[in-house]
Scaffold this motif. Structure first.
Motif, short mmCIF file in Angstrom:
data_model
loop_
_atom_site.label_atom_id
_atom_site.label_comp_id
_atom_site.label_asym_id
_atom_site.label_seq_id
_atom_site.Cartn_x
_atom_site.Cartn_y
_atom_site.Cartn_z
N ALA A 281 -34.81 -28.58 1.11
CA ALA A 281 -35.29 -28.73 2.19
C ALA A 281 -34.80 -29.99 3.11
CB ALA A 281 -36.66 -29.90 1.55
N ALA A 282 -33.80 -30.17 3.13
CA ALA A 282 -33.07 -31.38 4.44
C ALA A 282 -31.93 -30.58 4.76
CB ALA A 282 -32.73 -32.66 3.81
N GLY A 283 -32.03 -28.91 4.83
CA GLY A 283 -30.94 -28.20 5.42
C GLY A 283 -29.43 -28.22 5.30
N VAL A 284 -29.32 -28.83 3.20
CA VAL A 284 -27.77 -29.33 2.47
C VAL A 284 -28.06 -28.32 1.92
CG1 VAL A 284 -27.01 -31.48 1.96
CG2 VAL A 284 -28.69 -31.79 3.43
N THR A 334 -16.41 -39.32 -4.65
CA THR A 334 -16.91 -39.02 -5.92
C THR A 334 -19.01 -39.97 -5.62
OG1 THR A 334 -15.51 -40.98 -6.80
CG2 THR A 334 -15.05 -38.65 -7.18
N GLY A 335 -19.21 -40.44 -6.60
CA GLY A 335 -20.46 -41.37 -6.71
C GLY A 335 -21.09 -41.50 -7.28
N SER A 367 -26.14 -36.43 0.05
CA SER A 367 -24.78 -36.59 0.93
C SER A 367 -24.13 -35.00 1.11
CB SER A 367 -23.89 -37.24 0.35
OG SER A 367 -22.93 -37.03 1.04
N PRO A 368 -24.30 -34.26 2.74
CA PRO A 368 -23.94 -33.00 2.74
C PRO A 368 -21.64 -33.51 2.23
CG PRO A 368 -24.25 -34.58 5.45
CD PRO A 368 -24.75 -35.29 3.65
N ASN A 390 -23.61 -38.13 -11.75
CA ASN A 390 -22.21 -38.18 -11.30
C ASN A 390 -21.73 -37.31 -9.49
OD1 ASN A 390 -20.01 -39.40 -13.56
ND2 ASN A 390 -21.28 -40.57 -12.32
N PHE A 391 -21.03 -37.09 -8.55
CA PHE A 391 -20.73 -36.46 -7.26
C PHE A 391 -19.62 -36.18 -7.06
CE2 PHE A 391 -25.24 -38.97 -6.93
CZ PHE A 391 -25.95 -37.71 -7.14
#
Length: 394
Positions: A281-284, A334-335, A367-368, A390-391
């Motif tokens: 929806a956010a274009g990511v 990472t995140g 986050s892209p 975990n990203f």
């Protein structure tokens, strides 16, 4: 003109100018006549000379006239007709019937489900709706895709305004078009337009309807059924009525958690679906599952459940970056998000809306920079769950 005077004749013979074919013929005969005249006149040299007194001029004139009369006149030249290329008459051809060329069939796209794929992510990637893929693969209302499955991806849109969120609904007994529209929060007119329904009362049980959603559909959590009032028997005549016993209050039904209907894997799939719906929806671009990130997230979720509280710091003092690297993830970015809750929807709602619009959890989700994710889920003793996301990006 020919002069009988020998010098004059010779002058004409040896003063040639431009000549045509007739001139050439005449001069050939002139040469013969001159030779005869010279012989008759006793002239032995061609050089101009004074006529000898013994020359019989009359005889020479008579001989010249006879000789000239005997010269044939060349026939006039007839121009040769120009050579023309013969014209070949065109062979009449049969008229060709105009036929419309058949439209070549649209190419069929086949897609093999990869690790971390969801139906929504596949639909977004191919610019079609989930409903279109459900119809093309006879999936019914199911949105579950399995690793290694081969899906047929439609090459044409259902409608110009089609988007990835459209889903399929199968009409159940006693359902009306109005009730279905209300269930999904769409207008009845939009539902009828997309499905080309002229008569809203003509739908039937088992009919497949495309629901034109503009966002991810989340079914409402079931609520406790209302308790019927306790029936009290009427007192017998003549006897005082006994006091009615107040009804026992029923505790509300606990919220349904995904472990009850599909385990942790279903909960992970739902988390990924919610994340990717907001990213789309956010274009990511949507996220894909990383097995290494998932291992790091699961170990931390279990650590939180064992010690009884959640944190970004592990029981050994490790940070998220350290734990992710320790699991073997080589990504530089990472995140991590963590939460405690009783359902996937409630936890995602906290991450995405609590600190709107710039909360760190929401920024991680949208986050892209991140392309991969892994989810850890561990059950706590009080009916809730620790959720870890975990990203990363390789």
């Amino acid at each position: 003109m020919l002069y009988v005077n020998a010098a004059g004749v010779l002058a004409v013979l040896y003063n040639p100018g431009p000549m045509d074919r007739q001139d050439a013929l005449r001069r050939r005969w002139f040469g013969r006549a001159i030779a005869a005249l010279l012989a008759a006149g006793g002239v032995a040299s061609c050089a101009p000379a004074t006529p000898s007194p013994t020359v019989d001029v009359a005889a020479m004139q008579a001989l010249a006239a006879t000789t000239l009369a005997s010269i044939p006149t060349a026939a006039p030249l007839t121009p040769r007709p120009a050579t023309r290329t013969p014209t070949v008459a065109a062979t009449p051809t049969q008229p060709v019937e105009a036929r419309e060329m058949p439209t070549p069939p649209s190419p069929v796209v086949r897609y093999v489900v990869q690790a971390g794929d969801t139906l929504l992510a596949i639909a977004y990637r191919h610019n079609v709706s989930m409903a279109a893929i459900q119809l093309a693969n006879d999936m019914g209302e199911s949105q579950i895709v399995r690793l290694g499955d081969t899906l047929t991806i439609p090459s044409e849109k259902i409608a110009p305004d089609e988007n990835a969120f459209w889903i399929l609904h199968i009409v159940r007994p006693a359902q009306t078009l109005s009730a279905i529209a209300q269930l999904y929060g769409v207008s009845m007119a939009a539902l009828a337009r997309v499905n080309q329904i002229a008569d809203p009362d003509a739908i039937h049980v088992g009919q497949k309807l495309i629901v034109p959603l503009t966002g991810l559909y989340v079914a409402a959590e079931p609520t406790a059924r209302p308790q019927r009032p306790t029936e009290v028997a009427a007192p017998a005549a003549g006897n005082p009525a006994a006091p009615a016993k107040p009804p026992t209050a029923q505790p509300p039904a606990p919220p349904i958690v995904y472990s009850d209907i599909g385990g942790a894997e279903a909960m992970r799939a739902r988390l990924l679906e919610l994340h990717n719906a907001e990213r789309v929806a956010a274009g990511v671009p949507p996220l894909v599952i990383s097995a290494v990130l998932q291992q790091a997230a699961q170990l931390h979720a279990q650590d939180c459940a064992v010690r009884g509280y959640g944190s970004h710091i592990g029981s050994d003092g490790s940070t998220a970056r350290v734990r992710i690297a320790r699991a073997g993830y080589a990504g530089r970015i990472t995140g991590e998000n963590w939460a405690f809750g009783r359902s996937v929807e409630r936890v995602f709602d906290m991450w995405f809306h609590q600190e709107y619009p710039n909360g760190p959890h929401r920024l991680n989700i949208l986050s892209p920079r991140y392309t991969e994710v892994g989810f850890g889920i561990a059950e706590a003793g009080n009916g809730g769950f620790y959720f870890i996301a975990n990203f990363g990006a390789p």
